[in-house]
Motif scaffolding. Structure first.
Motif, PDB file in Angstrom:
ATOM      1  N   LYS A  36      37.967  42.281  43.104  1.00 29.10           N
ATOM      2  CA  LYS A  36      36.994  41.328  42.562  1.00 29.10           C
ATOM      3  C   LYS A  36      37.540  39.914  42.560  1.00 29.10           C
ATOM      4  CE  LYS A  36      38.181  41.950  37.623  1.00 29.10           C
ATOM      5  NZ  LYS A  36      39.462  42.594  37.898  1.00 29.10           N
ATOM      6  N   GLU A  37      38.867  39.792  42.636  1.00 27.24           N
ATOM      7  CA  GLU A  37      39.499  38.470  42.662  1.00 27.24           C
ATOM      8  C   GLU A  37      39.167  37.697  43.933  1.00 27.24           C
ATOM      9  OE1 GLU A  37      41.738  40.885  39.748  1.00 27.24           O
ATOM     10  OE2 GLU A  37      40.961  41.216  41.775  1.00 27.24           O
ATOM     11  N   ILE A  38      38.480  38.323  44.867  1.00 28.38           N
ATOM     12  CA  ILE A  38      38.116  37.628  46.096  1.00 28.38           C
ATOM     13  C   ILE A  38      37.289  36.374  45.806  1.00 28.38           C
ATOM     14  CG2 ILE A  38      35.975  38.938  46.510  1.00 28.38           C
ATOM     15  CD1 ILE A  38      36.701  38.883  49.491  1.00 28.38           C
ATOM     16  N   SER A  39      36.571  36.369  44.695  1.00 31.39           N
ATOM     17  CA  SER A  39      35.761  35.209  44.335  1.00 31.39           C
ATOM     18  C   SER A  39      36.619  34.018  43.919  1.00 31.39           C
ATOM     19  CB  SER A  39      34.774  35.559  43.219  1.00 31.39           C
ATOM     20  OG  SER A  39      35.460  36.013  42.072  1.00 31.39           O
ATOM     21  N   ASN A  40      37.950  34.240  43.777  1.00 30.70           N
ATOM     22  CA  ASN A  40      38.853  33.129  43.466  1.00 30.70           C
ATOM     23  C   ASN A  40      39.087  32.217  44.664  1.00 30.70           C
ATOM     24  OD1 ASN A  40      39.185  34.271  40.941  1.00 30.70           O
ATOM     25  ND2 ASN A  40      41.144  35.224  41.413  1.00 30.70           N
ATOM     26  N   LEU A  41      38.716  32.689  45.850  1.00 33.39           N
ATOM     27  CA  LEU A  41      39.003  31.939  47.079  1.00 33.39           C
ATOM     28  C   LEU A  41      37.946  30.860  47.273  1.00 33.39           C
ATOM     29  CD1 LEU A  41      39.987  34.891  49.435  1.00 33.39           C
ATOM     30  CD2 LEU A  41      41.408  33.594  47.842  1.00 33.39           C
ATOM     31  N   VAL A  42      38.073  29.796  46.527  1.00 34.45           N
ATOM     32  CA  VAL A  42      37.043  28.755  46.483  1.00 34.45           C
ATOM     33  C   VAL A  42      36.946  27.965  47.783  1.00 34.45           C
ATOM     34  CG1 VAL A  42      37.135  28.521  43.992  1.00 34.45           C
ATOM     35  CG2 VAL A  42      38.690  27.162  45.406  1.00 34.45           C
ATOM     36  N   GLU A  43      37.969  28.054  48.647  1.00 38.27           N
ATOM     37  CA  GLU A  43      37.942  27.349  49.931  1.00 38.27           C
ATOM     38  C   GLU A  43      37.474  28.235  51.079  1.00 38.27           C
ATOM     39  OE1 GLU A  43      38.646  24.141  50.148  1.00 38.27           O
ATOM     40  OE2 GLU A  43      39.121  23.996  48.009  1.00 38.27           O
ATOM     41  N   LEU A  44      37.132  29.481  50.792  1.00 39.51           N
ATOM     42  CA  LEU A  44      36.839  30.454  51.845  1.00 39.51           C
ATOM     43  C   LEU A  44      35.613  30.065  52.667  1.00 39.51           C
ATOM     44  CD1 LEU A  44      37.947  33.164  52.900  1.00 39.51           C
ATOM     45  CD2 LEU A  44      36.237  34.311  51.490  1.00 39.51           C
ATOM     46  N   GLU A  45      35.768  30.133  54.000  1.00 39.13           N
ATOM     47  CA  GLU A  45      34.677  29.839  54.926  1.00 39.13           C
ATOM     48  C   GLU A  45      34.275  31.068  55.737  1.00 39.13           C
ATOM     49  OE1 GLU A  45      35.831  26.603  57.405  1.00 39.13           O
ATOM     50  OE2 GLU A  45      36.228  25.241  55.729  1.00 39.13           O
ATOM     51  N   GLY A  89      33.505  51.181  47.541  1.00 38.00           N
ATOM     52  CA  GLY A  89      33.121  50.476  46.327  1.00 38.00           C
ATOM     53  C   GLY A  89      32.146  49.360  46.629  1.00 38.00           C
ATOM     54  N   SER A  90      31.991  48.449  45.694  1.00 32.94           N
ATOM     55  CA  SER A  90      31.025  47.361  45.837  1.00 32.94           C
ATOM     56  C   SER A  90      31.749  46.031  45.950  1.00 32.94           C
ATOM     57  CB  SER A  90      30.061  47.330  44.647  1.00 32.94           C
ATOM     58  OG  SER A  90      30.783  47.170  43.431  1.00 32.94           O
ATOM     59  N   LEU A  91      31.076  45.074  46.517  1.00 33.58           N
ATOM     60  CA  LEU A  91      31.627  43.735  46.692  1.00 33.58           C
ATOM     61  C   LEU A  91      31.218  42.865  45.513  1.00 33.58           C
ATOM     62  CD1 LEU A  91      33.083  41.805  48.734  1.00 33.58           C
ATOM     63  CD2 LEU A  91      30.810  41.208  49.594  1.00 33.58           C
ATOM     64  N   ASP A  92      32.184  42.102  44.991  1.00 35.72           N
ATOM     65  CA  ASP A  92      31.897  41.197  43.883  1.00 35.72           C
ATOM     66  C   ASP A  92      30.885  40.140  44.339  1.00 35.72           C
ATOM     67  OD1 ASP A  92      31.887  39.671  41.620  1.00 35.72           O
ATOM     68  OD2 ASP A  92      33.899  38.852  41.901  1.00 35.72           O
ATOM     69  N   MET A  93      29.726  40.115  43.709  1.00 34.19           N
ATOM     70  CA  MET A  93      28.659  39.207  44.123  1.00 34.19           C
ATOM     71  C   MET A  93      29.000  37.734  43.900  1.00 34.19           C
ATOM     72  SD  MET A  93      26.316  41.010  45.573  1.00 34.19           S
ATOM     73  CE  MET A  93      27.688  41.957  46.246  1.00 34.19           C
ATOM     74  N   GLU A  94      30.018  37.462  43.097  1.00 31.58           N
ATOM     75  CA  GLU A  94      30.408  36.066  42.859  1.00 31.58           C
ATOM     76  C   GLU A  94      30.865  35.380  44.143  1.00 31.58           C
ATOM     77  OE1 GLU A  94      30.207  34.185  40.102  1.00 31.58           O
ATOM     78  OE2 GLU A  94      29.093  35.849  39.217  1.00 31.58           O
ATOM     79  N   ILE A  95      31.254  36.174  45.132  1.00 29.21           N
ATOM     80  CA  ILE A  95      31.710  35.573  46.381  1.00 29.21           C
ATOM     81  C   ILE A  95      30.604  34.757  47.048  1.00 29.21           C
ATOM     82  CG2 ILE A  95      31.129  37.559  47.832  1.00 29.21           C
ATOM     83  CD1 ILE A  95      33.608  36.945  49.479  1.00 29.21           C
ATOM     84  N   PHE A  96      29.369  35.118  46.794  1.00 28.38           N
ATOM     85  CA  PHE A  96      28.241  34.416  47.429  1.00 28.38           C
ATOM     86  C   PHE A  96      27.990  33.050  46.794  1.00 28.38           C
ATOM     87  CE2 PHE A  96      27.435  38.927  48.326  1.00 28.38           C
ATOM     88  CZ  PHE A  96      27.348  38.872  49.711  1.00 28.38           C
ATOM     89  N   ASN A  97      28.710  32.757  45.732  1.00 28.05           N
ATOM     90  CA  ASN A  97      28.591  31.436  45.108  1.00 28.05           C
ATOM     91  C   ASN A  97      29.582  30.424  45.672  1.00 28.05           C
ATOM     92  OD1 ASN A  97      26.531  32.272  43.373  1.00 28.05           O
ATOM     93  ND2 ASN A  97      28.006  33.037  41.862  1.00 28.05           N
ATOM     94  N   ILE A  98      30.442  30.878  46.581  1.00 24.53           N
ATOM     95  CA  ILE A  98      31.399  29.965  47.206  1.00 24.53           C
ATOM     96  C   ILE A  98      30.634  29.069  48.173  1.00 24.53           C
ATOM     97  CG2 ILE A  98      33.431  29.798  48.686  1.00 24.53           C
ATOM     98  CD1 ILE A  98      34.353  32.470  47.562  1.00 24.53           C
ATOM     99  N   SER A  99      30.632  27.784  47.906  1.00 27.05           N
ATOM    100  CA  SER A  99      29.727  26.866  48.604  1.00 27.05           C
ATOM    101  C   SER A  99      30.010  26.743  50.095  1.00 27.05           C
ATOM    102  CB  SER A  99      29.808  25.472  47.960  1.00 27.05           C
ATOM    103  OG  SER A  99      31.129  24.963  48.021  1.00 27.05           O
TER     104      SER A  99
END
Length: 283
Positions: A229-238, A249-259
């Motif tokens: 779930k820490e994948i959403s910490n990657l704020v620079e991810l492109e 398992g499931s993917l943390d949906m917060e990742i879709f908030n990475i602009s």
């Protein structure tokens, strides 16, 4: 300019020469020994010529290389091994041998004499064997490109000592074992490309506790477990490419908030759950 023949020996008379670019011609043969006089030469680019054969044999490397900052020999169909004598180039910052037919294992002591090396480009060759642990001695290394070779064995924990590393390219080899936890020490890492290998087990959480990664590619490996779930910490991810593995398992949906996120590829896994309603905002 479609120049042909051998590199003229008269170049050795240009004793104030600092940069020599003979790329994209049809030169062949070896560097003339007269070029050892060029003590001021810092940049040498002989890429995309016809220097076929064992151009890099120990006896064929002139002493001038000891003063170089950049050496580029890309796309010449060179064969043979990378000589250990290259480690004598103590002032060199960039070495590019991409797109040849070099074989033989990397010299284990290559980095022992290269204290300021920043870029090592060896992709698209036929280099076999393990990744030498001594590569960690190139402490200033920013780019390590070993893609499209025949490397095997594990990714050593010593890779975590390259704290300045910004790009690690290991694509299309035969690397095995796990992604070491120490990869989380690479706090400046922007690009990690290890697709098409035989890497197993799970992705270490330490990788997701650094914010610098922009591109993470691990296609076609044998990775298992949940995507942390820490994948959403990657704020620079492109771009995220984890397709053709065995993630569950499931993917943390917060990742879709990475602009800045542009591409997510998770095909052919065992993931479950639902996608957010505004998935069309990602191109």
């Amino acid at each position: 300019m479609a120049l042909t023949g051998r590199i003229p020996r008269d170049f050795g008379n240009l004793t104030f020469l600092v940069s020599l670019d003979l790329g994209s011609n049809n030169f062949h043969g070896n560097l003339p020994q007269e070029m050892t006089r060029l003590h001021r030469l810092k940049f040498l680019d002989l890429s995309f010529n016809n220097f076929r054969g064992g151009f890099l044999l120990e006896s064929q490397i002139p002493k001038v290389i000891g003063n170089l900052r950049e050496l580029k020999l890309r796309g010449n169909n060179l064969i043979g091994s990378i000589p250990l004598s290259l480690s004598n180039a103590s002032r060199i910052e960039f070495i590019a041998f991409t797109g040849n037919s070099l074989s033989g294992s990397l010299p284990n002591g290559l980095c022992n004499g290269l204290p300021i090396l920043k870029g090592l480009y060896l992709s698209y060759n036929k280099l076999p064997g393990n990744m030498p642990t001594s590569l960690s001695n190139c402490s200033q290394l920013q780019i390590l490109s070993l893609s499209e070779n025949e490397f095997d064995g594990p990714i050593h924990t010593e890779i975590g000592r390259l704290s300045n590393l910004q790009k690690l390219a290991l694509r299309t080899n035969h690397f095995t074992g796990i992604i070491p936890q120490e990869i989380g020490n690479l706090v400046n890492l922007a690009v990690l490309d290890m697709e098409k290998n035989q890497i197993t087990w799970s992705v270490p959480i330490s990788l997701f506790n650094i914010s610098s990664p922009q591109i993470l590619l691990a296609w076609q490996n044998n990775l298992i477990g949940e995507i942390p779930k820490e994948i959403s910490n990657l704020v620079e991810l492109e771009e995220l490419g984890f397709a053709f593995n065995s993630f569950s398992g499931s993917l943390d949906m917060e990742i879709f908030n990475i602009s800045g996120l542009r591409v997510i590829s998770l095909s052919v896994n065992n993931l479950s759950g639902s996608l957010p309603p505004k998935i069309d905002s990602i191109v």
